[in-house]
Design a protein around this motif. Structure first.
Motif, PDB file in Angstrom:
ATOM      1  N   GLY A  42      62.880 -84.427  38.403  1.00  0.00           N
ATOM      2  CA  GLY A  42      64.362 -85.347  37.851  1.00  0.00           C
ATOM      3  C   GLY A  42      65.141 -84.637  37.214  1.00  0.00           C
ATOM      4  O   GLY A  42      66.058 -84.402  35.728  1.00  0.00           O
ATOM      5  N   GLN A  43      63.734 -84.364  35.731  1.00  0.00           N
ATOM      6  CA  GLN A  43      64.839 -83.445  34.580  1.00  0.00           C
ATOM      7  C   GLN A  43      65.403 -82.278  35.145  1.00  0.00           C
ATOM      8  O   GLN A  43      66.692 -81.853  34.562  1.00  0.00           O
ATOM      9  CB  GLN A  43      63.434 -82.349  34.165  1.00  0.00           C
ATOM     10  N   GLU A  44      65.443 -81.226  36.162  1.00  0.00           N
ATOM     11  CA  GLU A  44      66.420 -80.416  36.133  1.00  0.00           C
ATOM     12  C   GLU A  44      67.639 -81.373  37.029  1.00  0.00           C
ATOM     13  O   GLU A  44      68.586 -80.580  36.875  1.00  0.00           O
ATOM     14  CB  GLU A  44      65.662 -79.812  38.105  1.00  0.00           C
ATOM     15  N   ALA A  45      67.313 -82.410  37.946  1.00  0.00           N
ATOM     16  CA  ALA A  45      68.462 -82.795  38.207  1.00  0.00           C
ATOM     17  C   ALA A  45      69.828 -83.354  36.668  1.00  0.00           C
ATOM     18  O   ALA A  45      70.673 -83.577  36.514  1.00  0.00           O
ATOM     19  CB  ALA A  45      68.505 -83.889  39.387  1.00  0.00           C
ATOM     20  N   LEU A  46      68.950 -83.856  36.114  1.00  0.00           N
ATOM     21  CA  LEU A  46      69.687 -84.710  34.597  1.00  0.00           C
ATOM     22  C   LEU A  46      69.898 -83.538  33.731  1.00  0.00           C
ATOM     23  O   LEU A  46      71.053 -83.499  33.377  1.00  0.00           O
ATOM     24  CB  LEU A  46      68.474 -85.405  33.854  1.00  0.00           C
ATOM     25  N   ALA A  47      69.734 -82.449  33.748  1.00  0.00           N
ATOM     26  CA  ALA A  47      70.075 -80.914  33.217  1.00  0.00           C
ATOM     27  C   ALA A  47      71.534 -80.716  34.174  1.00  0.00           C
ATOM     28  O   ALA A  47      72.630 -80.770  33.232  1.00  0.00           O
ATOM     29  CB  ALA A  47      69.747 -79.702  33.243  1.00  0.00           C
ATOM     30  N   LEU A  48      71.584 -80.694  35.089  1.00  0.00           N
ATOM     31  CA  LEU A  48      72.655 -80.285  35.683  1.00  0.00           C
ATOM     32  C   LEU A  48      74.010 -81.182  35.650  1.00  0.00           C
ATOM     33  O   LEU A  48      74.685 -81.505  35.176  1.00  0.00           O
ATOM     34  CB  LEU A  48      72.662 -80.349  37.142  1.00  0.00           C
ATOM     35  N   GLN A  49      73.670 -82.881  35.676  1.00  0.00           N
ATOM     36  CA  GLN A  49      74.381 -83.762  35.902  1.00  0.00           C
ATOM     37  C   GLN A  49      74.873 -84.437  34.109  1.00  0.00           C
ATOM     38  O   GLN A  49      76.616 -84.603  34.306  1.00  0.00           O
ATOM     39  CB  GLN A  49      73.913 -85.306  35.708  1.00  0.00           C
ATOM     40  N   GLU A  50      74.324 -83.992  33.177  1.00  0.00           N
ATOM     41  CA  GLU A  50      74.737 -83.648  31.753  1.00  0.00           C
ATOM     42  C   GLU A  50      75.966 -82.677  32.105  1.00  0.00           C
ATOM     43  O   GLU A  50      76.482 -83.379  31.411  1.00  0.00           O
ATOM     44  CB  GLU A  50      73.939 -83.477  30.623  1.00  0.00           C
ATOM     45  N   ALA A 107      62.648 -85.951  43.695  1.00  0.00           N
ATOM     46  CA  ALA A 107      62.319 -86.994  42.247  1.00  0.00           C
ATOM     47  C   ALA A 107      62.010 -87.662  43.206  1.00  0.00           C
ATOM     48  O   ALA A 107      60.613 -88.562  43.032  1.00  0.00           O
ATOM     49  CB  ALA A 107      62.807 -86.247  41.223  1.00  0.00           C
ATOM     50  N   TRP A 108      62.574 -89.246  43.593  1.00  0.00           N
ATOM     51  CA  TRP A 108      61.856 -90.532  43.787  1.00  0.00           C
ATOM     52  C   TRP A 108      61.462 -89.959  45.036  1.00  0.00           C
ATOM     53  O   TRP A 108      60.187 -90.817  44.759  1.00  0.00           O
ATOM     54  CB  TRP A 108      63.207 -90.833  44.520  1.00  0.00           C
ATOM     55  N   TRP A 153      67.764 -91.678  34.906  1.00  0.00           N
ATOM     56  CA  TRP A 153      67.546 -92.120  34.332  1.00  0.00           C
ATOM     57  C   TRP A 153      66.301 -92.854  34.722  1.00  0.00           C
ATOM     58  O   TRP A 153      65.467 -93.189  34.495  1.00  0.00           O
ATOM     59  CB  TRP A 153      68.151 -93.031  34.106  1.00  0.00           C
ATOM     60  N   ASP A 154      66.988 -93.660  35.627  1.00  0.00           N
ATOM     61  CA  ASP A 154      65.999 -94.892  36.223  1.00  0.00           C
ATOM     62  C   ASP A 154      64.197 -94.029  36.897  1.00  0.00           C
ATOM     63  O   ASP A 154      63.667 -94.359  37.256  1.00  0.00           O
ATOM     64  CB  ASP A 154      66.589 -95.295  37.420  1.00  0.00           C
ATOM     65  N   THR A 155      64.670 -93.450  38.112  1.00  0.00           N
ATOM     66  CA  THR A 155      63.755 -92.476  38.888  1.00  0.00           C
ATOM     67  C   THR A 155      62.791 -92.063  37.741  1.00  0.00           C
ATOM     68  O   THR A 155      61.548 -91.496  38.048  1.00  0.00           O
ATOM     69  CB  THR A 155      63.837 -90.935  39.592  1.00  0.00           C
ATOM     70  N   LEU A 156      63.859 -90.930  36.667  1.00  0.00           N
ATOM     71  CA  LEU A 156      61.970 -90.797  35.515  1.00  0.00           C
ATOM     72  C   LEU A 156      61.495 -91.851  34.760  1.00  0.00           C
ATOM     73  O   LEU A 156      60.285 -92.108  34.860  1.00  0.00           O
ATOM     74  CB  LEU A 156      62.935 -90.029  34.192  1.00  0.00           C
ATOM     75  N   ARG A 165      74.602 -80.974  44.437  1.00  0.00           N
ATOM     76  CA  ARG A 165      72.706 -80.112  44.626  1.00  0.00           C
ATOM     77  C   ARG A 165      71.884 -81.560  43.461  1.00  0.00           C
ATOM     78  O   ARG A 165      70.899 -82.279  43.924  1.00  0.00           O
ATOM     79  CB  ARG A 165      72.691 -79.183  43.866  1.00  0.00           C
ATOM     80  N   ALA A 166      72.582 -82.039  42.681  1.00  0.00           N
ATOM     81  CA  ALA A 166      71.580 -82.460  41.132  1.00  0.00           C
ATOM     82  C   ALA A 166      71.270 -84.317  41.809  1.00  0.00           C
ATOM     83  O   ALA A 166      70.448 -84.638  41.703  1.00  0.00           O
ATOM     84  CB  ALA A 166      72.474 -82.947  40.343  1.00  0.00           C
TER      85      ALA A 166
END
Length: 948
Positions: free
Chosen positions: A828-836, A812-813, A848-851, A804-805
């Protein structure tokens, strides 16, 4: 199982003739200390004192315990014969009473003396010879502690006493001719020993050298007077008087055993120079350095062995070099073909060769000693001080060579063998020159000299194929040349086609004569193997790649690591296997063809089938475990069960897994092909699945597409719908990255249809995500947004948070590419929170590249640079070269926007270097070159010191 312990000449343990790794020198001393006192308990304090002496460190006891533990492990293959056990008060090494050479010596000498006292002189001589032959050097050389020095001095005294007892015996038997070199050496080492002097004087007198005998007495008398202030004893003075008057009582008991030398021509026994010899310049220079004749009494006899597989040109090299250096040996050259690996007939008895050498050196057959050991002693006497070259060709083993070695350093010995002769190296310090196959230019030159350069140039493709099939083996090249020169209508093209058939390749190299038939030459090496090692040779033919590592070989053979190492060493010793790099084993193509042939004709059919299944099991399970470290959040698959005897490797870190894939990916790709061809369909697609992450990170799109083309065929045959969809998606991914977008659409259409028809929602979600990426690459960002949105919904419903992330990052891209950069940041921040939260480093790198891209277009350049650098760091840790290069390109845009032209230029150069390394399609490379060309020539600022 036979276990030998050696203390005389070095501390060694041999199990079935193979040396056991005993670890560092001090650890070997611990074993030696226990072995000298075998079957007796040694306290810890005694062992510390024996091993370290008075300078023992504070941690000596703990180090000793570590050494003992490692020695127990090293001796595990021989634990039935030798065991280190803890006993009350210390440790004990339990072995057979005569398992060690020192103890065998101490047991044999009393038996020899008893036989001599009983009048059985032949048996006494045999026992003395056997005992003295055990001494291959000092007792535990290099150990310098008070205890070891006492043991060494004691053993040397026993050795000298035994040697002198044997000398008395041989003088009584009239065997004086063989004693002269030995006694001369003893006299040099013990210049004041009157017993040695008496034996040497009598020997010299009986050998017709009374003046030398009298001279030795005078030298001893002066030395005794100068150093001790005494005269020789009565016995020695009486012997001197008897020699002066030629007392008949000094005559040998049987004059017939004396071997006077008759006049003989200087032996020149080398066969003719090999015709059209080619190459080997480096090897000839190496032989010049190894085999320089020596003359000092303390020097060892220069002995070198040219070893290599059958047909590689060992004899050619030896004879070419020997002919070129004849002037170095004015007293002649001796040559013998020992027939150690001749396809027909048995190896020559070395004593048959010895008698021929004695004839060549002028020994009178009528007066030659009959005992083999006496003949060897006479041979050493006749070669003493002579500048001779002895070429021993095609030796089977060390025992065949030993009787033919001279004792004088003025002689030089050159041996050729398919075996490495490790016993000879251990006992005599021989040097080795391992002869490999010819390189491409040497092989081309050899064939050109045989056939003519014009004939090769007329059919260049066929000539290249012939060279490839012969694998640089000189014998094979010579056989082809012979067929072509004796059959004028045979073309290179026709012969290349004949050799192109793997199953009949060796038939094409059959001359009908055993000495030049490649199959017969290889067979003679194979027949020298013991049954277990022969089985391993046949099984290795099932290895799917060009080489194999030890863990995979253990799976293939179902052997424990220690036993496998023994078999591999034996195959290496017979040059049926090469270690081309640390832990990487292979053999040339003709040997592999022969092993395949044996597996089909000699072994049971199940042997090869089971070996292949085991090695495929090993690769599948190991690759799967490694891939889980590269991409732990990837959807798992159910593997084929591992066969008994298979022990897959496991890795502790991501880096270790990447290194394994880097070392093995070529072999693994070959294993996919082999699995598909042999009906191991599940192995084929599962192995391809496990390779996907690594190949994608290295940007090897062509390899990835080819791999999943093979995997797809296997999955279709197995009617595995999920596997088919997976391979279609992966092929589409590779097509997308290489610009073949129409082909990618066809692949994903098939994957989508399979997923929908089977109701496989995870497969459907992954297919929508792949479609989103494809449409993005086409520039249809709205379509990409729709498919990525579907993937987000499907992964959300499935509860698959990692994917999902990933889908959120893709969404985001898409927003960023559509110009909605605030939405891109939110997604992107929603995805990053899940991934972290999930510790998904691979996912974070992409997000991080997308952001960074979104922040760049929002004008927040410092935030963009920070995001890109985070992405770069993670991609470098992960080894994801392609994504690293993409992020460098993105970062260059931000540097350019801020006027940091130098930094922009450097990041583009790094990206270009990565694209070239991973063989990225030309279009992307040209885009980077164009960006570089667009940059102004002057830079406002330099590259940051920390790099991008």
């Amino acid at each position: 199982m036979t276990v030998e312990f050696r203390l005389l000449g070095g501390v060694e343990v041999l199990v079935d003739g193979c040396r056991v790794d005993l670890g560092p020198a001090r650890q070997q001393r611990v074993l030696a200390a226990l072995l000298i006192g075998a079957n007796q308990v040694a306290t810890v304090e005694q062992l510390v004192e024996r091993v370290w002496g008075e300078g023992a460190p504070q941690r000596a006891r703990s180090t000793l315990y570590s050494y003992l533990s490692r020695l127990r492990h090293a001796l595990r293959p021989a634990e039935e014969e030798a065991r280190i056990a803890r006993r009350s008060g210390g440790y004990r090494l339990s072995v057979a009473p005569t398992a060690a050479d020192l103890h065998r010596f101490r047991a044999l000498v009393p038996l020899a003396r008893a036989a001599a006292d009983a009048g059985d002189e032949d048996e006494a001589a045999r026992l003395f010879e056997e005992a003295l032959a055990l001494w291959q050097g000092d007792l535990c050389p290099g150990t310098d502690t008070p205890w070891f020095n006492v043991q060494r001095d004691t053993a040397h005294a026993e050795l000298l006493a035994a040697a002198l007892d044997r000398g008395d015996l041989q003088l009584r038997r009239g065997r004086h001719a063989e004693l002269a070199p030995v006694l001369t050496d003893h006299a040099e080492r013990h210049p004041l020993d009157e017993r040695i002097a008496a034996q040497l004087m009598l020997t010299l007198y009986r050998c017709g050298r009374p003046a030398d005998a009298l001279r030795h007495y005078q030298e001893l008398r002066h030395r005794l007077a100068a150093e001790l202030g005494i005269d020789p004893g009565p016995a020695l003075r009486e012997l001197y008087r008897q020699i002066l008057v030629s007392d008949p009582r000094l005559a040998p008991p049987d004059r017939a055993v004396v071997s006077p030398r008759r006049a003989a021509a200087t032996p020149r026994q080398l066969p003719a120079i090999p015709a059209l010899f080619t190459g080997r310049d480096r090897e000839r220079v190496r032989l010049d350095k190894l085999l320089t004749p020596r003359a000092e009494p303390g020097d060892a006899v220069p002995v070198s062995t040219i070893c290599g597989t059958g047909g590689v040109g060992k004899t050619w090299l030896a004879l070419r070099w020997a002919h070129d250096r004849q002037e170095c040996w004015p007293d002649g050259q001796l040559y013998a073909d020992l027939r150690g690996f001749t396809p027909t007939g048995d190896p020559l008895d070395p004593y048959t060769v010895l008698r021929e050498f004695l004839d060549a050196l002028g020994a009178d057959p009528a007066h030659r000693p009959t005992a083999p050991h006496a003949q060897a002693a006479l041979y050493r006497s006749l070669t003493h001080g002579k500048r001779l070259l002895i070429v021993l060709d095609n030796a089977r083993d060390t025992d065949q060579v030993l009787p033919l070695l001279p004792g004088s350093p003025t002689c030089t010995v050159l041996i050729t063998s398919r075996h490495q002769l490790p016993g000879l190296a251990a006992a005599h310090g021989t040097t080795h020159l391992t002869l490999g196959t010819l390189d491409d230019s040497e092989a081309h030159e050899l064939l050109g000299r045989r056939l003519g350069a014009d004939r090769l140039a007329a059919e260049p493709a066929a000539a290249a194929a012939l060279l490839r099939h012969c694998a640089g083996l000189p014998l094979a090249l010579s056989v082809l040349a012979a067929r072509l020169t004796t059959n004028p209508v045979l073309t290179l093209t026709a012969l290349a086609a004949e050799l192109g058939e793997t199953a009949t390749r060796l038939d094409a190299l059959d001359t009908g004569e055993p000495s030049t038939d490649v199959r017969a030459v290889l067979a003679s090496s194979y027949r020298a193997l013991d049954p277990d090692t022969a089985r391993v040779f046949r099984q290795l033919a099932q290895a799917p790649g060009a080489d194999i590592g030890p863990a995979a070989a253990a799976g293939l053979t179902a052997l424990p690591a220690a036993r496998l190492r023994t078999r591999l060493r034996r195959l290496q010793a017979h040059h049926l296997l090469q270690e081309r790099g640390p832990g990487r084993y292979s053999c040339h193509d003709l040997l592999r063809s022969y092993a395949v042939e044996l597996a089909a004709t000699v072994a049971p059919a199940s042997e090869g089938q089971q070996a292949l299944t085991r090695v495929l099991d090993h690769y599948v399970h190991t690759a799967y475990a490694a891939d889980r470290l590269l991409m732990p959040h990837r959807d798992p698959i159910r593997l084929v069960p591992a066969s008994p005897g298979t022990h897959p490797e496991h890795f502790a870190t991501h880096d270790a897994a990447m290194r394994w894939f880097a070392d093995e990916h070529t072999v693994l790709s070959a294993a996919v092909d082999r699995a598909e061809r042999t009906g191991h369909d599940a192995h084929a697609w599962q192995l391809a699945w496990a390779l996907t992450t690594f190949l994608a990170r290295r940007g090897r799109w062509t390899d990835l597409a080819a791999l999943h083309t093979t995997a797809l065929a296997a999955a279709e045959r197995a009617d595995d719908v999920a596997a088919r969809a997976e391979s279609h998606r992966t092929r589409a991914f590779a097509c997308t990255e290489t610009g073949r977008l129409a082909e990618a659409h066809r692949e994903l259409a098939r994957a989508l249809a399979l997923s929908e028809a089977s109701g496989n929602r995870p497969s459907l979600a992954h297919t929508h995500l792949a479609l989103g990426w494809l449409y993005e690459r086409e520039g249809d960002h709205a379509a990409a947004l729709r498919h990525d949105g579907s993937a987000v919904d499907l992964f959300t419903n499935l509860g698959n948070l990692p994917w999902r992330a990933r889908a959120l990052n893709a969404l985001a891209w898409d927003h960023a590419r559509l110009g909605d950069h605030p939405a891109a940041v939110r997604r992107g921040q929603e995805a990053l929170a899940l991934q972290e939260e999930l510790a998904d480093a691979r996912g974070q790198a992409g997000t991080w590249d997308t952001l960074g891209y979104a922040y760049h277009h929002l004008g927040d350049h410092p935030q963009a640079v920070d995001c890109y650098r985070r992405s770069l760091h993670l991609n470098r840790v992960l080894g994801h070269r392609y994504n690293e290069a993409e992020t460098l390109v993105h970062l260059s845009h931000t540097h350019r926007a801020t006027g940091a032209i130098g930094a922009a230029r450097e990041t583009l150069r790094q990206a270009l270097a990565l694209y070239r390394e991973i063989q990225t399609p030309d279009a992307e490379v040209e885009q980077v070159r164009a960006l570089l060309a667009e940059l102004p020539q002057s830079a406002r600022s330099a590259v940051p010191r920390s790099g991008p």
